[in-house]
Design a protein around this motif. Structure first.
Motif, short mmCIF file in Angstrom:
data_model
loop_
_atom_site.label_atom_id
_atom_site.label_comp_id
_atom_site.label_asym_id
_atom_site.label_seq_id
_atom_site.Cartn_x
_atom_site.Cartn_y
_atom_site.Cartn_z
N LEU A 31 0.83 -1.21 0.00
CA LEU A 31 0.00 0.00 0.00
C LEU A 31 0.87 1.26 0.00
O LEU A 31 0.40 2.35 0.33
N ASP A 32 2.11 1.08 -0.43
CA ASP A 32 3.06 2.20 -0.50
C ASP A 32 2.52 3.27 -1.45
O ASP A 32 2.02 2.98 -2.52
N GLY A 33 2.62 4.52 -1.02
CA GLY A 33 2.18 5.63 -1.88
C GLY A 33 0.72 6.00 -1.74
O GLY A 33 0.28 6.99 -2.31
N LEU A 34 -0.03 5.19 -0.99
CA LEU A 34 -1.47 5.47 -0.88
C LEU A 34 -1.80 6.33 0.34
O LEU A 34 -2.85 6.98 0.38
N TYR A 35 -0.91 6.34 1.32
CA TYR A 35 -1.18 7.10 2.54
C TYR A 35 -0.59 8.50 2.44
O TYR A 35 0.40 8.73 1.74
N LEU A 36 -1.20 9.42 3.15
CA LEU A 36 -0.79 10.82 3.10
C LEU A 36 0.65 11.00 3.58
O LEU A 36 1.45 11.70 2.97
N ASP A 37 0.98 10.33 4.68
CA ASP A 37 2.25 10.56 5.35
C ASP A 37 3.27 9.49 4.95
O ASP A 37 3.36 8.43 5.57
N ALA A 38 4.02 9.78 3.90
CA ALA A 38 4.98 8.80 3.37
C ALA A 38 6.08 8.49 4.38
O ALA A 38 6.55 7.34 4.47
N ASP A 39 6.48 9.49 5.17
CA ASP A 39 7.51 9.27 6.19
C ASP A 39 7.02 8.30 7.26
O ASP A 39 7.76 7.41 7.70
N ALA A 40 5.76 8.49 7.67
CA ALA A 40 5.18 7.60 8.69
C ALA A 40 5.07 6.18 8.14
O ALA A 40 5.28 5.20 8.87
N HIS A 41 4.77 6.07 6.85
CA HIS A 41 4.69 4.74 6.21
C HIS A 41 6.04 4.05 6.28
O HIS A 41 6.15 2.88 6.67
N GLU A 42 7.08 4.79 5.91
CA GLU A 42 8.44 4.24 5.90
C GLU A 42 8.88 3.84 7.32
O GLU A 42 9.48 2.78 7.52
N LYS A 43 8.53 4.70 8.27
CA LYS A 43 8.90 4.45 9.66
C LYS A 43 8.22 3.17 10.19
O LYS A 43 8.85 2.33 10.83
N LEU A 44 6.95 3.05 9.85
CA LEU A 44 6.18 1.87 10.28
C LEU A 44 6.74 0.60 9.65
O LEU A 44 6.83 -0.45 10.29
N MET A 45 7.14 0.69 8.39
CA MET A 45 7.74 -0.45 7.71
C MET A 45 9.03 -0.87 8.40
O MET A 45 9.29 -2.06 8.58
N ARG A 46 9.81 0.13 8.80
CA ARG A 46 11.08 -0.16 9.49
C ARG A 46 10.81 -0.81 10.84
O ARG A 46 11.45 -1.77 11.22
N GLU A 47 9.84 -0.23 11.58
CA GLU A 47 9.57 -0.71 12.94
C GLU A 47 8.90 -2.08 12.96
O GLU A 47 9.22 -2.92 13.79
N LEU A 48 7.95 -2.27 12.05
CA LEU A 48 7.12 -3.49 12.12
C LEU A 48 7.48 -4.53 11.05
O LEU A 48 6.98 -5.65 11.09
N GLY A 49 8.33 -4.14 10.09
CA GLY A 49 8.75 -5.11 9.08
C GLY A 49 7.64 -5.58 8.18
O GLY A 49 7.35 -6.77 8.11
N ASN A 50 7.02 -4.66 7.49
CA ASN A 50 5.98 -4.99 6.50
C ASN A 50 4.82 -5.82 7.08
O ASN A 50 4.60 -6.96 6.66
N PRO A 51 4.07 -5.25 8.02
CA PRO A 51 3.00 -6.01 8.67
C PRO A 51 1.81 -6.25 7.74
O PRO A 51 1.60 -5.50 6.78
N LEU A 52 1.06 -7.27 8.07
CA LEU A 52 -0.21 -7.55 7.38
C LEU A 52 -1.18 -6.40 7.65
O LEU A 52 -1.28 -5.91 8.78
N VAL A 53 -1.90 -5.95 6.62
CA VAL A 53 -2.96 -4.95 6.82
C VAL A 53 -4.33 -5.60 6.69
O VAL A 53 -5.22 -5.35 7.48
#
Ligand SMILES: [Fe+2]
Length: 207
Positions: A31-53
């Motif tokens: 879902l990359d690119g779909l959320y408003l906050d791209a930095d928050a997306h990247e940070k969440l990916m780093r912290e959680l390692g590509n979690p299931l949505v």
């Protein structure tokens, strides 16, 4: 060919479907690119390692007109920045085909957008049926703190057009936290309305 009838149990905890024929998952990275906050997306990916949505188990007898595809969707709770986790969203490739969603567990929203760009929100809790009429783009959103589990059903020949949302740079509104435990609609500044010819072509689909 005449099919055999059967009953299948819905597991409201795992999102499982008895008698299902398939399963697919969408992870945060999909879902990359779909959320408003791209930095928050990247940070969440780093912290959680590509979690299931979200994960879907469905029963697909085929794509024949008059038949029915149904299934169970389970959405994980969470936010990217202040924006609640959502499904990618689509309009049916045959735009005149409807759908129903039936809430089993959790607290969610169906965000609907007409071809002309009007937004509607239907709140879905346990035992709520949401009717998605023909011609509405639809996306579900988990605004609660637990898994959102819903049963859905739509005509087998509906198909999905995910590109309709991409072509408008997203849906017209985003569903964001209101900072008080609830949600609010925020205008998507990048939204590009569909032109009259595109709207007319969608609506002319009524066969
Ligand atoms: Fe759909």
């Amino acid at each position: 060919m005449i099919r055999e009838p059967f009953g299948g149990v819905v597991d409201v905890v795992t999102g499982g479907l008895g008698g299902g024929t398939g399963r697919y998952e969408k992870k945060l990275g999909d879902l990359d690119g779909l959320y408003l906050d791209a930095d928050a997306h990247e940070k969440l990916m780093r912290e959680l390692g590509n979690p299931l949505v979200y994960a879907v188990e469905d029963f697909r007898p085929g794509t024949q007109a008059g038949d029915l595809i149904y299934g169970v969707t389970r959405m994980i709770p969470g936010k990217v920045g202040d924006e609640f986790f959502f499904t990618r969203g689509h309009i049916h490739a045959r735009a005149d085909r409807p759908e129903i969603y039936y809430g089993q567990q959790g607290r969610g929203l169906m965000q609907l957008e007409s071809p002309e760009g009007e937004t509607r929100i239907v709140e879905i809790g346990p035992q709520t049926i949401c009717y998605v009429p023909p011609f509405w783009i639809h996306r579900s959103i988990n605004v609660g703190e637990e898994d959102l589990v819903m049963v859905f059903a739509y005509p087998s020949d509906s198909g999905q057009d995910y590109g309709i949302i991409e072509r408008s740079n997203g849906m017209r509104h985003r569903v964001m936290s209101d900072g008080k435990g609830g949600w609010q609609l925020v205008e998507n500044a990048d939204y590009r309305p569909r032109d009259a010819a595109t709207v007319a072509a969608l609506l002319s689909d009524y066969a």
